[in-house]
Enzyme design. Structure first.
Site, short mmCIF file in Angstrom:
data_model
loop_
_atom_site.label_atom_id
_atom_site.label_comp_id
_atom_site.label_asym_id
_atom_site.label_seq_id
_atom_site.Cartn_x
_atom_site.Cartn_y
_atom_site.Cartn_z
N PRO A 1 16.41 -65.31 10.15
CA PRO A 1 16.42 -63.93 10.58
C PRO A 1 15.22 -63.23 9.84
CG PRO A 1 18.82 -64.61 10.16
CD PRO A 1 17.69 -65.74 9.74
N GLU B 1 25.39 -68.74 5.30
CA GLU B 1 24.56 -67.63 5.06
C GLU B 1 23.01 -67.73 5.00
OE1 GLU B 1 25.71 -64.31 5.26
OE2 GLU B 1 27.30 -65.66 5.88
N ARG C 1 6.13 -77.36 26.21
CA ARG C 1 5.60 -77.29 27.68
C ARG C 1 4.15 -76.91 27.64
NH1 ARG C 1 4.73 -72.11 29.09
NH2 ARG C 1 4.98 -72.25 31.26
N ASP D 1 -1.88 -69.98 34.04
CA ASP D 1 -3.39 -69.20 33.76
C ASP D 1 -3.52 -68.03 34.12
OD1 ASP D 1 -5.35 -72.28 34.01
OD2 ASP D 1 -4.23 -71.27 32.51
C1 9D3 Z 1 26.10 -62.14 9.63
C2 9D3 Z 1 25.44 -62.84 8.46
N1 9D3 Z 1 24.36 -62.07 8.07
C3 9D3 Z 1 24.84 -61.83 6.85
C4 9D3 Z 1 24.67 -60.03 6.51
C5 9D3 Z 1 23.32 -63.03 7.65
C6 9D3 Z 1 22.86 -63.86 8.81
C7 9D3 Z 1 22.94 -65.17 8.12
C8 9D3 Z 1 22.47 -66.16 8.96
C9 9D3 Z 1 22.41 -63.65 10.04
C10 9D3 Z 1 22.19 -64.87 10.89
C11 9D3 Z 1 22.44 -66.18 10.15
C12 9D3 Z 1 21.86 -67.25 11.17
N2 9D3 Z 1 20.62 -67.15 11.96
C13 9D3 Z 1 19.70 -67.80 12.01
O1 9D3 Z 1 19.70 -68.98 11.30
C14 9D3 Z 1 18.65 -67.50 12.76
C15 9D3 Z 1 17.99 -66.44 13.57
C16 9D3 Z 1 18.92 -65.30 14.03
O2 9D3 Z 1 20.08 -65.05 13.43
N3 9D3 Z 1 18.11 -64.29 14.85
C17 9D3 Z 1 16.90 -64.70 15.32
N4 9D3 Z 1 16.21 -65.62 14.81
C18 9D3 Z 1 16.86 -66.56 14.14
S1 9D3 Z 1 16.14 -67.93 13.51
C19 9D3 Z 1 17.54 -68.35 12.62
#
Ligand code: 9D3
Length: 258
Positions: free
Chosen positions: A88, A115, A153, A168
């Site tokens: 994230p 986390e 793809r 394209d």
């Molecule tokens: C609710 C948990 N959060 C703590 C305040 C942090 C958090 C930790 C781990 C939020 C999401 C995640 C898991 N997400 C991913 O591993 C992830 C992700 C995403 O949640 N949104 C957009 N792209 C991605 S890429 C990996």
């Protein structure tokens, strides 16, 4: 191109990368996808891969050891590769980034759960962090699957000629035009007459105008970033005028009946 995925849920990756265009690309040998489970690199009897965060707080953190050993095995099996952590905190994925990564020849995708992963692993072994958007997933697997699909793809030969040609005409930063198929007349409406006319120049202009108009209505942010030639500006002006006229007429109609 080869993509290695380090994940606690290899089935999720396999399910996504086994179907459709990407599944066929793999069958044809255009794309190789392999999964590696950090649990297979755990050293205790319980095959532990996560532990409590230093400093306290909720949730668990993926440990350095099993991930490092998995990464070392992956790298030994095929030489150096760009390593991406799906996170994230990453830069938002774009088609430009997809196109860059698709040039290959190799990619390692690291999926987090809980986390996230111990920061030391990111500092030492990760080249780049990628997010797929501003919403909360429960782990990196679906994001990795999105990336594999988008990259797969683009591999040479993955799409049919028809699909490539289609691509394209819309790799120009605009939204797609509307599509119709049989029947011409249905309880839910008719196919626009121009598409039945056989006038290919008129059809091309109509599609371009719809693509421009829909991008103007729905994604002005995209429209702001494309350079329009004179014809496109004229088509978009036409669309805008017709849109405003239709809206004003609808408003007038409501006033009469309401
Ligand atoms: C609710 C948990 N959060 C703590 C305040 C942090 C958090 C930790 C781990 C939020 C999401 C995640 C898991 N997400 C991913 O591993 C992830 C992700 C995403 O949640 N949104 C957009 N792209 C991605 S890429 C990996």
């Amino acid at each position: 191109m080869r993509i290695d995925v380090i994940t606690l849920f290899p089935d999720l990756i396999e399910a996504c990368a086994g179907a459709g265009v990407v599944g066929r690309a793999r069958e044809r040998g255009l794309l190789e996808v392999r999964t590696w489970n950090p649990r297979d690199f755990a050293t205790d009897n319980h095959r532990t891969v996560d532990d409590r965060p230093f400093g306290g707080g909720p949730g668990m953190v993926m440990m350095v050891g099993p991930l490092r050993d998995a990464l070392e095995r992956v790298r030994a099996a095929g030489g150096p590769a760009r390593t991406i952590y799906l996170s994230p905190q990453g830069a938002r994925l774009t088609q430009a980034k997809v196109a860059q990564l698709a040039r290959g020849p190799r990619l390692v995708l690291l999926c987090g759960r809980y986390e996230g992963v111990d920061e030391r692993l990111l500092a030492e072994a990760v080249d780049e962090e990628v997010s797929i958007g501003d919403y909360v997933l429960s782990g990196g697997e679906l994001a990795a699957a999105v990336l594999i699909d988008a990259i797969g793809r683009l591999q040479e030969g993955a799409l049919s000629d028809a699909q490539s040609a289609q691509q394209d005409s819309f790799s120009d930063g605009l939204l797609d035009c509307p599509h119709y198929t049989r029947p011409v007349r249905d309880a839910w409406g008719e196919v626009p007459a121009v598409l039945l006319s056989g006038d290919h120049a008129a059809i091309r202009r109509w599609r371009r105008k719809q693509a421009l108009g829909r991008t103007w209505l729905r994604r002005p942010d995209l429209l702001a970033r494309v350079e329009l030639d004179a014809e496109s500006r004229r088509l978009l002006d036409e669309f805008r005028r017709e849109y405003v006229t239709a809206r004003d007429q609808a408003e007038a109609g409501k006033d009469r009946t309401g």
